[in-house]
Scaffold this motif. Structure first.
Motif, PDB file in Angstrom:
ATOM      1  N   MET A 144       0.804  -1.214   0.000  1.00  0.00           N
ATOM      2  CA  MET A 144       0.000   0.000   0.000  1.00  0.00           C
ATOM      3  C   MET A 144       0.845   1.276   0.000  1.00  0.00           C
ATOM      4  O   MET A 144       0.351   2.349  -0.322  1.00  0.00           O
ATOM      5  N   GLU A 145       2.123   1.146   0.356  1.00  0.00           N
ATOM      6  CA  GLU A 145       2.996   2.325   0.365  1.00  0.00           C
ATOM      7  C   GLU A 145       3.151   2.936  -1.027  1.00  0.00           C
ATOM      8  O   GLU A 145       3.497   4.109  -1.161  1.00  0.00           O
ATOM      9  N   THR A 146       2.890   2.151  -2.054  1.00  0.00           N
ATOM     10  CA  THR A 146       3.097   2.655  -3.412  1.00  0.00           C
ATOM     11  C   THR A 146       1.855   3.334  -4.002  1.00  0.00           C
ATOM     12  O   THR A 146       1.935   3.894  -5.099  1.00  0.00           O
ATOM     13  N   ILE A 147       0.733   3.280  -3.292  1.00  0.00           N
ATOM     14  CA  ILE A 147      -0.506   3.868  -3.828  1.00  0.00           C
ATOM     15  C   ILE A 147      -0.312   5.339  -4.181  1.00  0.00           C
ATOM     16  O   ILE A 147      -0.692   5.799  -5.273  1.00  0.00           O
ATOM     17  N   ASP A 148       0.279   6.107  -3.272  1.00  0.00           N
ATOM     18  CA  ASP A 148       0.469   7.542  -3.533  1.00  0.00           C
ATOM     19  C   ASP A 148       1.358   7.763  -4.754  1.00  0.00           C
ATOM     20  O   ASP A 148       1.137   8.691  -5.542  1.00  0.00           O
ATOM     21  N   MET A 149       2.389   6.923  -4.897  1.00  0.00           N
ATOM     22  CA  MET A 149       3.287   7.049  -6.050  1.00  0.00           C
ATOM     23  C   MET A 149       2.549   6.750  -7.361  1.00  0.00           C
ATOM     24  O   MET A 149       2.721   7.460  -8.353  1.00  0.00           O
ATOM     25  N   LEU A 150       1.736   5.693  -7.350  1.00  0.00           N
ATOM     26  CA  LEU A 150       0.964   5.360  -8.545  1.00  0.00           C
ATOM     27  C   LEU A 150      -0.013   6.474  -8.896  1.00  0.00           C
ATOM     28  O   LEU A 150      -0.173   6.830 -10.064  1.00  0.00           O
ATOM     29  N   ASN A 151      -0.669   7.027  -7.885  1.00  0.00           N
ATOM     30  CA  ASN A 151      -1.595   8.131  -8.136  1.00  0.00           C
ATOM     31  C   ASN A 151      -0.871   9.335  -8.732  1.00  0.00           C
ATOM     32  O   ASN A 151      -1.382   9.996  -9.654  1.00  0.00           O
ATOM     33  N   GLU A 152       0.346   9.600  -8.244  1.00  0.00           N
ATOM     34  CA  GLU A 152       1.139  10.712  -8.788  1.00  0.00           C
ATOM     35  C   GLU A 152       1.497  10.449 -10.253  1.00  0.00           C
ATOM     36  O   GLU A 152       1.370  11.346 -11.108  1.00  0.00           O
ATOM     37  N   LEU A 153       1.910   9.224 -10.544  1.00  0.00           N
ATOM     38  CA  LEU A 153       2.268   8.874 -11.924  1.00  0.00           C
ATOM     39  C   LEU A 153       1.061   8.937 -12.848  1.00  0.00           C
ATOM     40  O   LEU A 153       1.168   9.375 -14.005  1.00  0.00           O
ATOM     41  N   LEU A 154      -0.104   8.522 -12.348  1.00  0.00           N
ATOM     42  CA  LEU A 154      -1.327   8.605 -13.153  1.00  0.00           C
ATOM     43  C   LEU A 154      -1.671  10.056 -13.456  1.00  0.00           C
ATOM     44  O   LEU A 154      -2.015  10.406 -14.588  1.00  0.00           O
TER      45      LEU A 154
END
Length: 379
Positions: A144-154
């Motif tokens: 779940m730590e990567t959710i924010d990163m994925l949202n930023e990339l999206l």
């Protein structure tokens, strides 16, 4: 200035048939005309060659290995992209989704910060590459730590495909924990004979305990909703049960990647999901994890597309082998690696040799049951 030329004296694989001798007119990167028979005006003579659509690869795991070919032996990300790009077009691939993983391990190439750096490098290099290389972000649903990163990339338009996966042994790809331990022994060169039985049983117990950890599906749903809102296709990965397929469908998934059981593949098709399996699996006729054979899936009409997975040559070779073995006619076998994956990612401009489509074309010979690429055109 509009660039126009003819490719002549070709055998041409069309959507539903094979034109034994014809010519393709390319105008400004698009197919503008297809003629049957010989043409009398100036052209590029392709006698002895067969034209197939450029291959569209949904999922390729090779880039990380090009950056770190041996543990701890790192090469520049840009060099890895450059070298992989050449290998892809040499196998007839004109559109490729580089699958980038996110990991927890701080010493891993795929830790989140490195994954973001690789993704941004792919997008920065895209204009200069031979292949139309896109980014396929592989999201582990326990990370779940990567959710924010994925949202930023999206939000930054850095992603072109997202897949939800769970590689925890005890379910999914590694339902058989004993097989997982044997696989890791081969893959990592570990000698499990030197590990006592009590230690192995503790490893198995820990693995099964991890498989029971609840996933935060609300956060996953928020991320998938953002992807869909941005026009990004979301796939699932290694679906093993009917229940899991239904859960993925509820999250907005439209593609089932590498279903590991016949029942999961059947349910995905029933729900109207696009089913992708590995071309290496199809060529070899079996899964490396003792899961569903892609060839069995093709024979039973459960597979829409085949992906590179870990071997760039596999889509071309598997498609021709499926045709040679009489499982599908050649045009339908070629669609498994061209038109069908293009449809899965909603690319309407490629995947077929047809007027109005991009001139993404591979010219091949087919001798000794192994097709060879002689030229690849992208637009």
């Amino acid at each position: 200035m509009i660039q126009t030329y003819w490719l002549s004296n070709l055998q041409i694989v069309l959507e539903d048939s094979v034109l034994e001798k014809g010519a393709i007119r390319v105008e400004d990167g698009m197919i503008s005309e297809i003629e049957e028979g010989e043409i009398s005006f100036e052209s590029i003579d392709c006698r002895g060659l067969m034209a197939i659509p450029g291959i569209v690869d949904f999922h390729g795991d090779m880039l990380e290995r090009d950056i770190e070919p041996r543990p701890g032996a790192f090469f520049p990300v840009e060099l890895g992209i450059y070298e992989l790009d050449k290998r892809l077009v040499a196998t007839g691939i004109t559109t490729a989704f580089a699958a980038i993983s996110f990991s927890w391990d701080k010493g891993d190439l795929r830790r989140s910060e490195n994954a973001m750096r690789i993704i941004r490098a792919v997008n920065a290099q895209r204009p200069s590459l031979l292949c139309d290389m896109r980014v396929h972000a592989r999201f582990e649903v326990r990370n779940m730590e990567t959710i924010d990163m994925l949202n930023e990339l999206l939000r930054d338009n850095q992603l072109h495909l997202v897949s939800l996966m769970d590689h925890t042994p005890g379910q999914g790809q590694y339902t058989d924990v004993d097989h997982y331990v044997r696989f890791m022994k081969r893959w990592m060169g570990a000698d499990t004979d030197l590990i006592d039985e009590n230690a192995i049983e503790k490893i198995k117990a820990k693995i099964l305990e991890e498989a029971e950890v609840p996933r935060d599906w609300h956060l996953v749903k928020d991320m998938t909703d953002l992807a869909v809102k941005n026009g990004i296709v979301v796939a699932s990965h290694d679906d093993d049960t009917i229940e899991k397929v239904n859960k993925m469908a509820e999250l907005g998934v439209t593609v089932s990647e590498f279903p590991v059981s016949f029942e999961a593949a059947e349910e995905a098709r029933r729900l109207g999901m696009h089913v992708v399996m590995g071309a290496p699996n199809a060529y070899r006729g079996k899964s490396t994890s003792n899961n569903l054979s892609a060839l069995e899936g093709v024979r039973n009409g459960l597979v829409d597309s085949l992906a590179t997975d870990y071997y760039p040559a596999a889509p071309l070779q598997a498609a021709f082998k499926i045709a040679d073995d009489g499982i599908l006619p050649l045009p339908q076998a070629i669609q498994l690696v061209t038109a069908n994956p293009a449809d899965a990612v909603k690319f309407t401009d490629r995947g077929k040799i047809a007027v109005g489509k991009r001139a993404d074309i591979a010219l091949v010979t087919h001798e000794y049951h192994h097709p060879r690429v002689h030229a690849t055109f992208r637009a």
